[in-house]
Design an enzyme around this catalytic site. Structure first.
Site, short mmCIF file in Angstrom:
data_model
loop_
_atom_site.label_atom_id
_atom_site.label_comp_id
_atom_site.label_asym_id
_atom_site.label_seq_id
_atom_site.Cartn_x
_atom_site.Cartn_y
_atom_site.Cartn_z
N ASP A 33 69.27 19.72 30.99
CA ASP A 33 69.26 20.28 32.34
C ASP A 33 68.66 21.68 32.23
O ASP A 33 69.05 22.46 31.37
CB ASP A 33 70.68 20.35 32.89
CG ASP A 33 70.72 21.01 34.25
OD1 ASP A 33 70.04 20.51 35.15
OD2 ASP A 33 71.43 22.02 34.40
N THR A 52 68.65 24.49 34.21
CA THR A 52 69.49 25.62 34.51
C THR A 52 70.69 25.67 33.57
O THR A 52 71.45 24.71 33.49
CB THR A 52 69.98 25.57 35.97
OG1 THR A 52 68.85 25.43 36.83
CG2 THR A 52 70.75 26.81 36.32
N ASP A 93 75.60 22.18 32.18
CA ASP A 93 76.65 23.17 32.40
C ASP A 93 77.21 23.12 33.81
O ASP A 93 78.23 23.74 34.09
CB ASP A 93 76.13 24.58 32.11
CG ASP A 93 75.14 25.07 33.17
OD1 ASP A 93 74.49 24.19 33.80
OD2 ASP A 93 75.01 26.29 33.37
#
Length: 793
Positions: free
Chosen positions: A290, A292, A553
């Protein structure tokens, strides 16, 4: 607003005590290492030798004691590491007590506590909602339903779910082992244990060998008692065969390798929540990232606010929207850093909180109208503002559009097509004030007022880490909810292959998994991926034979992390992601990932090596015992001989080989590969020992001299197996195998050692014959394992 419990009420309430899943208890560790079937068998054999034989033949019992102690110490060491890291990993829970908000550890939550919720926060206990400000809860880990559930006061919420949007509070009604998720077999039905081919393979070896030891051992005991005049010699001969059949150190070495791997990763602030997850690290061939929080560091900085029309209170609207959420996401935090308070007169009525599926948030501010803030390619459908946003996104910036409409779009206006998993917002039709400029942005009915850009901080270690994975043959897939152009720009800057060929996930063929799989294999960057789509990507890649690791996250990564072969969460991520991941990078260092993968490869490759050693011993003992039992002759060596050769060719080398560095990527088929090596090697070792013993026994030499010839053949053949397994040979491996040979040679020359192990190399002809037979056997072993395709080079 409820004030929560008082301090006095907390002191007398039931606490939230839940057993940690990261490690076993002390008693469980001791039981697992002491009370095993093999230890029972060896304990009985040890007692028989002590009663009927000489004490030197009982030395194998001390090896078992050492194995048990080493196993317990290593696992306790790993347990301490895991427990310390687990405490660090525990996300504090927000509660309201005595009318004030406080942060408490999960184990300090009590029955009746008023627990506050925001996006990404996990529900650790069951309860009843008492406050809701657009609160949406994802219960997919419990029910399998991916759609978030809107919660109102009076609704029940269950542990194991997590908040995805809005804010709220609930009163804890069931805590500890009474909570719903804990009752689901300690969350095992949803938070699954990592699959371990290695663990299953070793367990199968032990099971089948146990069944073989019983009948072969009985046959051996019968033949030795029947054909030996001395009862003590018969018992020690039988024990020598049975003890050698048992791979008593294999389970120990597996446990040590896992435990040492946990400790090594723990030193790098990496929490392995399930020990078998280390094995999964070695098998990974696709890593889904991912953007970000993984490629980019946590947090963002507000860069530019670009008004598109004059006369609008752009800054006031941004400040008001950013301060709506009690638990702001990274975007809201970046805007708040510049606009530190909401302007007077901007009081929100109806609100729609941000969620990963909607990709926008909004509120109605009475006379000031309805305002929305979100992704341009979701809120807009063409037009000048859309094109300008696309140009900004191509630079790698994160771009948002601030817009206004007469009425606030409903929360479900995310355009999420339930069947296809699409996340595009459907056009929201709203009339604009007659006196205002009706932009009609692409026909969506939303007036684009300003574009907002945010700078994302690319991790300084990302480039080198990605280069490592490319060298190791691990394919990287960047899967993000952001604009595909922006994701592509960042990925290209990090030199990810084919980063320029980004795909908008909303245009993928979700009903055709074969076509989707082809696109996933041929492309590396995907934008505008919804949480449900991330999960589907993982499933499709797995169906195509890939072992998939997923990092993330945010709350939008939870479903994919749970379904991946290996879920890796960032320590600063949401509590929900850390709860379902098998590995947590507590210090958020992306550069730790190569060490994580490398540790997994080290463990698996080395356990396969030592399995070859131990099972070669098991198979040569089985063949020897069968032949000796059927022929009714004396066993060719005593237990003390087996102890010596096993220590020098298996025990000591295995300790070094099990912990050695390696970069080999593990492949499926652990059990067949080990059998292809161990069976032919074991059979040829047994043949060399028997031939050497029979050749010596047919002459005029003594029994001890005959056994010495057999021991020489046994050492040389098993030492050659060690040489093959230790390859590729570097300086320390050469030193290891050479020192084992030197130790055996020295032992043959020192009187005390010869007496201790009943060795008498007095017949030069027999000993040279044993050496010649061993050389021939070594050549045949090399050819056999080469043909079987198991020889490492």
């Amino acid at each position: 607003m409820a004030s929560g419990l008082t301090s006095a009420q907390v002191a007398g309430a039931k606490p939230n005590h839940v057993p940690r899943r990261s490690s076993r208890s002390l008693s469980a560790i001791v039981r697992a290492n002491v009370f095993t079937l093999f230890n029972l068998v060896i304990g009985v054999l040890w007692a028989l030798v002590l009663i009927f034989g000489e004490w030197q033949d009982s030395l194998f019992g001390l090896v078992i004691v050492a194995n048990v102690l080493i196993g317990i110490v290593q696992e306790l060491r790993a347990k301490r590491t895991l427990d310390k890291l687990a405490v660090i990993n525990e996300a504090p829970v927000r509660v309201r007590r005595d009318g004030e908000e406080r942060l408490v550890q999960p184990r300090h939550v009590v029955l009746g506590d008023l627990i506050l919720l925001g996006p990404g926060e996990r529900l650790l206990v069951d309860g009843e909602v008492v406050e809701s400000d657009g609160l949406e809860v994802d219960e997919s880990l419990l029910t399998g339903e991916a759609d978030p559930v809107h919660k109102q006061p009076g609704d029940e919420v269950l542990s194991g779910s997590f908040a995805v949007a809005g804010a709220g509070a609930f009163v804890a009604t069931r805590v500890g082992t009474d909570a719903y998720a804990v009752k689901l077999a300690e969350e095992a039905s949803k938070f699954h244990l990592a699959h371990s081919e290695l663990r299953e393979g070793v367990a199968n070896f032990i099971k089948y060998i146990t069944w073989l030891v019983i009948p072969i051992g009985a046959l051996l005991i019968y033949s030795q008692l029947k054909h030996s005049a001395d009862f003590g010699t018969a018992i020690t001969g039988a024990v020598a065969g049975i003890v050698t059949m048992i791979p008593e150190g294999l389970v120990l070495m597996t446990s040590i390798a896992f435990a040492v791997g946990v400790v090594r990763l723990g030193r790098r602030k990496c929490l392995v929540q399930e020990l078998p997850a280390i094995e999964g690290l070695a098998r990974v061939d696709v890593l889904c990232l991912d953007k970000t929080g993984t490629l980019t560091a946590g947090g963002m900085d507000l860069d530019q606010v670009l008004p598109l029309r004059d006369g609008h209170p752009v800054e006031d609207a941004l400040a008001a929207l950013a301060h709506l959420d009690h638990s702001p996401n990274a975007t809201a935090q970046a805007i708040r850093a510049r606009y530190q308070s909401a302007r007077d007169g901007w009081t929100a009525g109806e609100t729609v909180p941000f969620s990963s599926a909607r990709k926008w948030s909004g509120a109605h501010f009475g006379e000031r109208g309805a305002w929305v803030l979100g992704a341009p390619d979701v809120l807009l459908d063409g037009g000048d503002a859309y094109d300008q946003a696309a140009e900004l996104a191509a630079t790698g910036a994160r771009v948002l559009v601030l817009g206004r409409a007469r009425t606030l779009p409903p929360p479900h206006a995310s355009g999420a097509d339930v069947e296809a998993g699409r996340a595009r917002t459907e056009p929201v039709k709203a009339d604009v004030e007659a006196g205002g400029a009706d932009v009609e942005a692409g026909g969506a009915g939303i007036e684009a007022v300003a574009l907002v850009t945010l700078k994302q901080r690319v991790r300084p270690d990302a480039h080198e880490t990605l280069r490592y994975f490319a060298k190791q043959g691990v394919t990287v897939k960047v899967i993000s909810g952001d604009n595909p152009t922006a994701v592509s720009a960042i990925a290209a800057g990090l030199e990810i292959p084919d980063a320029h060929r980004s795909i908008d996930a909303r245009d993928l063929p979700y009903d055709d998994e074969d076509k989707l799989g082809e696109l996933l294999d041929s492309h590396t960057v995907f934008g505008r991926v919804s949480p449900r789509q991330k999960r589907q990507f993982v499933t499709v890649l797995q169906a195509r034979g890939h072992t998939v690791a997923m990092t993330g996250d945010g709350v939008n990564d939870v479903l994919a992390l749970k379904d991946a072969d290996l879920g890796i969460a960032m320590g600063a991520g949401s509590p929900a992601t850390k709860a379902v991941a098998q590995v947590v990078l507590l210090d958020d260092k992306f550069a730790t990932l190569p060490h994580v993968v490398g540790e997994g490869r080290r463990v698996l490759a080395n356990i396969e090596r030592v399995s070859n050693l131990f099972l070669t011993k098991t198979f040569y003992a089985i063949v020897l015992s069968l032949l000796v039992g059927v022929a009714g002759v004396m066993f060719p060596f005593a237990p003390r001989h087996s102890t010596l050769t096993n220590a020098l060719t298996i025990g000591v080398p295995a300790l070094f080989l099990a912990l050695a560095p390696t970069f080999e990527r593990s492949k499926p088929g652990f059990v067949p590969r080990v059998l292809r090596f161990a069976v032919p090697a074991g059979v040829l070792c047994a043949a060399a020992v028997l031939l050497s013993f029979w050749a010596a026994h047919s002459g005029t030499s003594t029994l001890v001299e005959d056994q010495t010839s057999a021991v020489i053949a046994l050492f040389l053949t098993t030492w050659w197996v060690l040489v093959l397994i230790a390859r590729p040979l570097n300086w320390w491996r050469i030193a290891l195998v050479a020192s084992m040979a030197a130790a055996f040679a020295i032992g043959l020359t020192i009187p005390f050692v010869r007496h201790l192990f009943a060795l008498e190399p007095g017949d030069l002809g027999n000993d040279l014959t044993a050496v010649g037979i061993s050389i021939v056997a070594a050549v045949m072993i090399s050819v056999a394992v080469k043909v079987a395709g198991t020889l490492r080079t």
